[in-house]
Design an enzyme around this catalytic site. Structure first.
Site, PDB file in Angstrom:
ATOM      1  N   MET A  68     -24.340 -35.316  66.318  1.00 28.95           N
ATOM      2  CA  MET A  68     -22.971 -35.819  65.742  1.00 28.95           C
ATOM      3  C   MET A  68     -23.266 -37.026  65.218  1.00 28.95           C
ATOM      4  O   MET A  68     -23.920 -38.161  66.154  1.00 28.95           O
ATOM      5  CB  MET A  68     -21.785 -35.829  66.520  1.00 28.95           C
ATOM      6  CG  MET A  68     -21.353 -34.413  66.795  1.00 28.95           C
ATOM      7  SD  MET A  68     -20.789 -33.365  65.388  1.00 28.95           S
ATOM      8  CE  MET A  68     -19.760 -34.322  64.812  1.00 28.95           C
TER       9      MET A  68
ATOM     10  N   HIS B 286     -18.696 -24.632  64.377  1.00 27.86           N
ATOM     11  CA  HIS B 286     -18.728 -25.490  65.154  1.00 27.86           C
ATOM     12  C   HIS B 286     -17.615 -25.705  66.085  1.00 27.86           C
ATOM     13  O   HIS B 286     -16.487 -26.339  65.329  1.00 27.86           O
ATOM     14  CB  HIS B 286     -18.890 -27.000  64.257  1.00 27.86           C
ATOM     15  CG  HIS B 286     -19.220 -28.163  65.070  1.00 27.86           C
ATOM     16  ND1 HIS B 286     -18.948 -29.341  64.338  1.00 27.86           N
ATOM     17  CD2 HIS B 286     -19.174 -28.408  66.284  1.00 27.86           C
ATOM     18  CE1 HIS B 286     -19.019 -30.445  65.152  1.00 27.86           C
ATOM     19  NE2 HIS B 286     -19.085 -29.732  66.435  1.00 27.86           N
TER      20      HIS B 286
HETATM   21  C1  DX5 Z   1     -16.425 -33.708  61.853  1.00 20.95           C
HETATM   22  C2  DX5 Z   1     -16.934 -32.487  61.788  1.00 20.95           C
HETATM   23  C3  DX5 Z   1     -17.774 -32.471  60.414  1.00 20.95           C
HETATM   24  C4  DX5 Z   1     -17.124 -33.048  59.215  1.00 20.95           C
HETATM   25  C5  DX5 Z   1     -18.054 -33.749  58.435  1.00 20.95           C
HETATM   26  O1  DX5 Z   1     -15.785 -33.651  63.437  1.00 20.95           O
HETATM   27  O2  DX5 Z   1     -17.663 -31.800  62.698  1.00 20.95           O
HETATM   28  O3  DX5 Z   1     -18.308 -31.162  60.107  1.00 20.95           O
HETATM   29  O4  DX5 Z   1     -16.565 -32.065  58.286  1.00 20.95           O
HETATM   30  O5  DX5 Z   1     -17.343 -34.265  57.245  1.00 20.95           O
HETATM   31  P1  DX5 Z   1     -18.028 -35.577  56.333  1.00 20.95           P
HETATM   32  O6  DX5 Z   1     -19.272 -34.841  55.781  1.00 20.95           O
HETATM   33  O7  DX5 Z   1     -17.168 -35.823  55.506  1.00 20.95           O
HETATM   34  O8  DX5 Z   1     -18.570 -36.872  57.275  1.00 20.95           O
HETATM   35 ZN    ZN Z   2     -19.023 -29.874  62.270  1.00 20.22          ZN
END
Ligand code: DX5
Ligand code: ZN
Length: 230
Positions: free
Chosen positions: A149, A78
């Site tokens: 997101m 990502h």
């Molecule tokens: C945030 C990232 C996520 C993050 C999610 O910018 O893209 O992948 O690791 O973390 P959690 O699951 O703790 O919300």
């Molecule tokens: Zn992510």
């Protein structure tokens, strides 16, 4: 693809919340615990206000991303970086299987999509909480993955933003209209307690960082998530 033909659910632990001093072991542990993909969050302190890891770390982890029987586990990169193209190519060379980027981080989204595919990787587009899906009108047929997101990108451990459920529903309709096998992934604030609702909104692939890595028993959490999805 219609609701009842949907492919199997995938759980993609984000190593953003893993112990960075032991990343290889953490990747191995979470795969032994049942992870389907490894989600690899790349941040550049420019597109997002945080800095994580680059292609060298991806390459170093590639040998660890396999099941006990030797089957490779996909590395789901990502990219939260701008610009996109040069580093995306480096991640392809470093062993990434899927590479996703934010359309607002690339000056030429169609070109970036084609460049990632030309490197032999699957490609995804990522939509921030306030970013509309309009760009899909023009590129959805070229995608393997759409990532919604449910937090603002940059940090783990944030709370799920509920409007992402509506966006998932819209994205699911667009995917079903193509008739193609395009994964719909959700990222941010995914927990045992909300994963069912997120699946009902149309997601088939679930990133979870803190919910898994901030607990002592990864296997228990992943099993609870699968039970919710069953
Ligand atoms: C945030 C990232 C996520 C993050 C999610 O910018 O893209 O992948 O690791 O973390 P959690 O699951 O703790 O919300
Ligand atoms: Zn992510």
């Amino acid at each position: 693809m219609s609701q009842n033909q949907r492919p199997h659910y995938r759980i993609a632990p984000s190593i953003l919340s893993a112990d960075f001093a032991r990343l290889g072991e953490e990747v191995k542990s979470v795969i032994d615990a049942g992870a389907d993909w490894i989600h690899f969050d790349v941040m550049d302190n420019h597109y997002v206000p945080n800095l994580t890891f680059g292609p060298m770390v991806c390459k170093a982890l590639r040998p660890y991303a396999k099941k006990a029987d030797g089957t490779a586990v996909p590395i789901d990169v990502h990219l939260m970086i701008s610009p996109v193209d040069a580093l995306a190519a480096e991640f392809a060379d470093a062993g990434a299987d899927l590479i996703s980027f934010h359309p607002d981080a690339s000056a030429h989204v169609h070109r970036s999509v084609q460049a990632i595919k030309a490197k032999g990787c699957q490609v995804g587009l990522v939509f921030n909480p306030a970013t509309p899906l309009d760009v899909l009108d023009w590129v959805i047929d070229d995608l393997d993955l759409i990532l919604i997101m449910s937090v603002n990108p940059g940090f783990g451990g944030q709370s799920f933003i509920d409007s992402a459920l509506r966006k998932l529903e819209q994205a699911r309709k667009r995917i079903d209209a193509t008739g193609k096998d395009i994964r719909l992934e959700i990222d941010g604030g995914v927990k045992v307690g909300n994963i069912r609702q997120i699946a009902d909104a149309g997601a088939d692939t679930f990133v979870a960082g803190s919910a898994i890595f901030n607990t002592p028993d990864y296997q228990a959490v992943i099993a609870q998530m699968r039970a919710e999805l069953a």
